[in-house]
Scaffold this active site. Structure first.
Site, PDB file in Angstrom:
ATOM      1  N   HIS A 103      63.729  60.206  48.708  1.00 52.55           N
ATOM      2  CA  HIS A 103      63.837  58.790  49.074  1.00 52.55           C
ATOM      3  C   HIS A 103      63.039  57.915  48.104  1.00 52.55           C
ATOM      4  CE1 HIS A 103      64.142  55.484  52.146  1.00 52.55           C
ATOM      5  NE2 HIS A 103      62.994  55.114  51.595  1.00 52.55           N
ATOM      6  N   GLU A 104      61.762  58.241  47.930  1.00 52.73           N
ATOM      7  CA  GLU A 104      60.923  57.453  47.016  1.00 52.73           C
ATOM      8  C   GLU A 104      61.439  57.583  45.589  1.00 52.73           C
ATOM      9  OE1 GLU A 104      59.011  55.353  48.384  1.00 52.73           O
ATOM     10  OE2 GLU A 104      58.998  56.280  50.378  1.00 52.73           O
ATOM     11  N   HIS A 150      64.064  54.975  45.111  1.00 54.16           N
ATOM     12  CA  HIS A 150      63.428  53.671  44.851  1.00 54.16           C
ATOM     13  C   HIS A 150      62.921  53.592  43.404  1.00 54.16           C
ATOM     14  CE1 HIS A 150      63.388  51.719  48.755  1.00 54.16           C
ATOM     15  NE2 HIS A 150      62.739  52.702  49.361  1.00 54.16           N
ATOM     16  N   GLU A 157      66.686  49.533  49.235  1.00 54.49           N
ATOM     17  CA  GLU A 157      66.832  50.600  50.224  1.00 54.49           C
ATOM     18  C   GLU A 157      68.129  51.372  50.005  1.00 54.49           C
ATOM     19  OE1 GLU A 157      64.223  51.126  51.994  1.00 54.49           O
ATOM     20  OE2 GLU A 157      64.894  52.562  53.516  1.00 54.49           O
TER      21      GLU A 157
END
Lengths: 503, 503
Positions: free
Chosen positions: A267-268, A271, A297
């Site tokens: 997830h990070e 980003h 997001e």
């Protein structure tokens, strides 16, 4: 005097001023990163003071009349190229929005935020919403005042939504969350009729160092540039950027929960890939900043869910994973692993929710925020409202306030209008990924082969390089040919969970 | 307007302004720390820009006329307490010194420093002083100009010496370095007649992780507060402070050189104990800053040498060290270890010199800087001058410029007048430690027992809490009853090396 300078000179002055502000903000980001990763315990007091000072300086620089003069002189100047024009337009908007806030309001907000945060901490300790309610009342009164300061069309909540996702409003979100209710609810019912999926093996002991190495390996595979970033440990994982050349991620490791590190890392990473893909030549300027929170997001969720929870992804990685944790996974088939990591189970806590029920959590918060802003929901009854919504949509009974209305930090910070961007992110992600699957030859086969380069290239061409040049809506239309719709996410969810739960 | 405010209000304004500048400087220090420890490779460019921006802001804040007005209004105001009066006096001095520099000079210096640093890098690669000489000429011309800007009595070099050690001048340093020559030279001759000490076992393989643990252990033993600091790895060890509550050290580890980490760790620990001992209530104000570079260095050297290279220190630590590295040290007696870590051997490189010959390295640099400032040494012949000095005082032949005149970075940075503070630090350390031995009951026995608390308490009472309230000279008189003298260092050296080399 701006009047006596050429357009090019004025634009150069503008760049210097705005990039100086960016330098201060990025220095603040370094201090913030350090605070979450390496700051010694006793250092917090003076660090807080240093952060306040730099924030004040950034604010002073941004509200200086010299900047206003330059912006006024350049506004609508068609000698500038389109990107330059957009930068001037957006900086002017930012500047004017900033100017709207009266000093008294800013001081009140700062005081009430502090009060409300501490009340929230106290309420959590006491496990009693009533301890938080008085401070939250003050916060909501201020947020209503803020909607008037900012101005809005239609619902007052629109003013706040627009802060986090330019152009978002209740009309658009009502449509989307109605679809969440009407289309996802039957899906959830179908899933609940299926015998429960076993995911106990994800909670055996997974060695910390091996997990860390796995996380680094996944980040590198995704194309995260370790020479322009690094991973560290923090209590809550986050991504922070000091420039596209220095974008850092953090993670946490729970030795009894394999999923905790793994998908937060991906997830990070999503980003971070976005931040690393922003144009360096637009450093500090609006066209060098992320489009919106929703688009940000979308990048994390696309990697975390559409890629990182797919069967294709684990076809490549699972054999290696079995080698890393042979005792835990030797006897677990890829198919059972895939089912376990996608197990759908209505639950109490948003941050632990699966990909599907997650959106009910957000929808509930959206309805509550909207109701708080138009007065149809009362602050004092909020815990009851909360519990009733959870019973109705997620079929769970909230046992106490810590597992209910007190679970998120956001409201204590005054972040109203933020939650919807989480769902928008997932829906944008599904729509973007669907477009990528159409536009990139052999995308799925490349993912099966562990090659994410074609996907990253597509993102680097279609999403990352524009910054705020497009709004999220414009970007979505440009990339997918249509505005944001719920349909692509629904198709994705039906296909995925239909496969797992046989319907 | 300052005129209409009370003294207390004015002083509060002064504190706010000066502490704001300190916040910016400490933020800069965080950016600097990160740059040396964790910055990813590609992040250097934008980081440099961010550092420049914050430096400019700190400079602008410090030269703002508002600060001047407050200082003028408070100067000589006897309603302030003595510490407040001293803060105003010192801030006024700092402010006025800063104002002396014409903008053109600052710009020239920035340009020439950059040029000179790159010329030095290039010259080192080419191993040819002549590549550096033209840029160094420009630098020295500017430094001469700076002596006129700052003003001085006596020798022009005094203006620069005073920058690093307030009150230092050639009269004082000539006396001290003459004693280095006349008193240490015979000592060196005596040592050179002794059969060489064996220290080969210090260069066996010492495991990195075990060394790291040892370093942390030593820092904690010294009393370094790990809740108000931390240790990380960097190429060149350093100490940096963001407040007395956040003082960080770095180290480096060479697996084939036991001494590299060990004494650099104790050295930086000494610096850090000083910074942690500065008064928090004077944060950002002159009385909350280190007295001088010389006093700072006295704290690092006192711990590194007077404590950390003493037999007493290792009586406690050596048995544990033998357990940590049994293969290397099992057969080495404490006495042989002690001799090895104190081996005196004239050498080419300052940073690798022992405690005794070190001061010849500094004395040579002092003589050269003095000569460059009064024109008695020519820039173009500097390498010859250097080599001749090394032959004369250290009895070594300099093989090439990299091992000679090009070894230190300092001159390329424009740091002229800095080197003497290294020797002053050692001499202050000896004088302070002698005083502590007289004033603290059982000091040596406590060190033998591994208890440094009495020593630290003495430092925390007599040296650390005053900041710039006293000059180094005043502090020295207050603590030891006399001005800085070479005698205490000489006595210490005679006793130590007399013991080791039997004279």
């Amino acid at each position: 005097m701006p009047g006596s300078k050429s357009t090019a000179e004025l634009y150069a002055d503008y760049k210097i001023k705005v990039q100086k502000i960016a330098d201060v903000r990025n220095a603040l980001a370094v201090l913030g990163w350090d605070q979450e990763t390496y700051l010694p315990e006793k250092g917090a007091g003076f660090r807080g003071q240093q952060i306040t000072t730099l924030s004040t300086i950034a604010h002073e620089l941004f509200t200086a009349p010299e900047l206003d003069n330059i912006l006024q002189a350049l506004k609508g100047n068609t000698d500038l190229d389109p990107v330059q024009q957009k930068n001037i337009l957006l900086s002017t908007e930012d500047y004017e929005k900033n100017k709207k806030y009266p000093a008294a309001f800013v001081a009140d907000m700062s005081r009430v935020t502090n009060e409300s945060y501490h009340a929230w901490i106290k309420a959590r300790k006491a496990n009693d919403y009533n301890v938080f309610a008085p401070a939250l009342s003050k916060m909501i009164a201020l947020k209503k005042q803020e909607t008037d300061i900012l101005g809005y069309e239609g619902h007052p909540y629109n003013a706040l939504l627009n802060e986090y996702e330019k152009g978002a409003n209740t009309a658009m979100l009502d449509t989307i969350f109605n679809e969440v209710k009407t289309a996802l609810s039957p899906l959830l019912t179908q899933i609940e009729q299926h015998p429960p999926v076993n995911k106990d093996f994800l909670h055996l002991h997974y060695n910390r160092d091996v997990q860390w190495q796995l996380g680094i390996h996944l980040l590198k595979d995704m194309g995260y540039d370790m020479q322009a970033g690094r991973q560290d440990i923090s209590e809550h994982p986050f991504t922070t950027s000091f420039s596209p050349q220095d974008v850092r991620v953090t993670t946490r490791i729970d030795e009894n929960d394999f999923g905790n590190m793994t998908w937060s890392c991906i997830h990070e990473g999503g980003h971070a890939l976005y931040e690393q893909g922003l144009p360096t030549e637009q450093y500090g300027l609006p066209c060098g900043e992320a489009t919106s929170l929703g688009i940000h997001e979308s990048q994390s969720r696309l990697w975390e869910n559409n890629v990182g929870r797919s069967l294709h992804f684990w076809q490549h990685h699972y054999p290696r994973l079995q080698q890393l944790f042979p005792e835990n996974l030797r006897a677990v088939s890829l198919s059972d692993f895939y089912k376990a990591i996608n197990k759908v189970q209505p639950s109490l806590i948003r941050t632990e929710a699966d990909e599907l029920t997650y959106h009910f959590h957000i929808m509930i918060r959206y309805e509550i925020e909207k109701g708080l802003m138009d007065g149809s929901i009362a602050v004092k009854d909020l815990h009851h409202t909360w519990n009733e919504y959870y019973r109705q949509y997620l079929h769970v009974t909230v046992p106490d306030d810590v597992h209910g209305v007190l679970q998120d930090i956001h409201w204590s910070h005054g972040s109203f209008g933020y939650f919807p961007t989480y769902s928008l992110g997932s829906f944008y992600a599904a729509q973007f990924f669907t477009a990528a699957q159409k536009q990139v030859p052999e995308l799925d086969n490349n993912i099966i082969a562990g090659n994410y380069q074609p996907l990253l290239e597509w993102l680097r061409t279609n999403i990352h390089p524009f910054g705020r040049y497009y709004t999220s809506n414009e970007l979505c239309k440009k990339v997918t040919g249509k505005e944001l719709v719920f349909g692509d996410f629904l198709d994705y969810a039906k296909k995925k969970y239909g496969g797992i739960y046989n319907f």
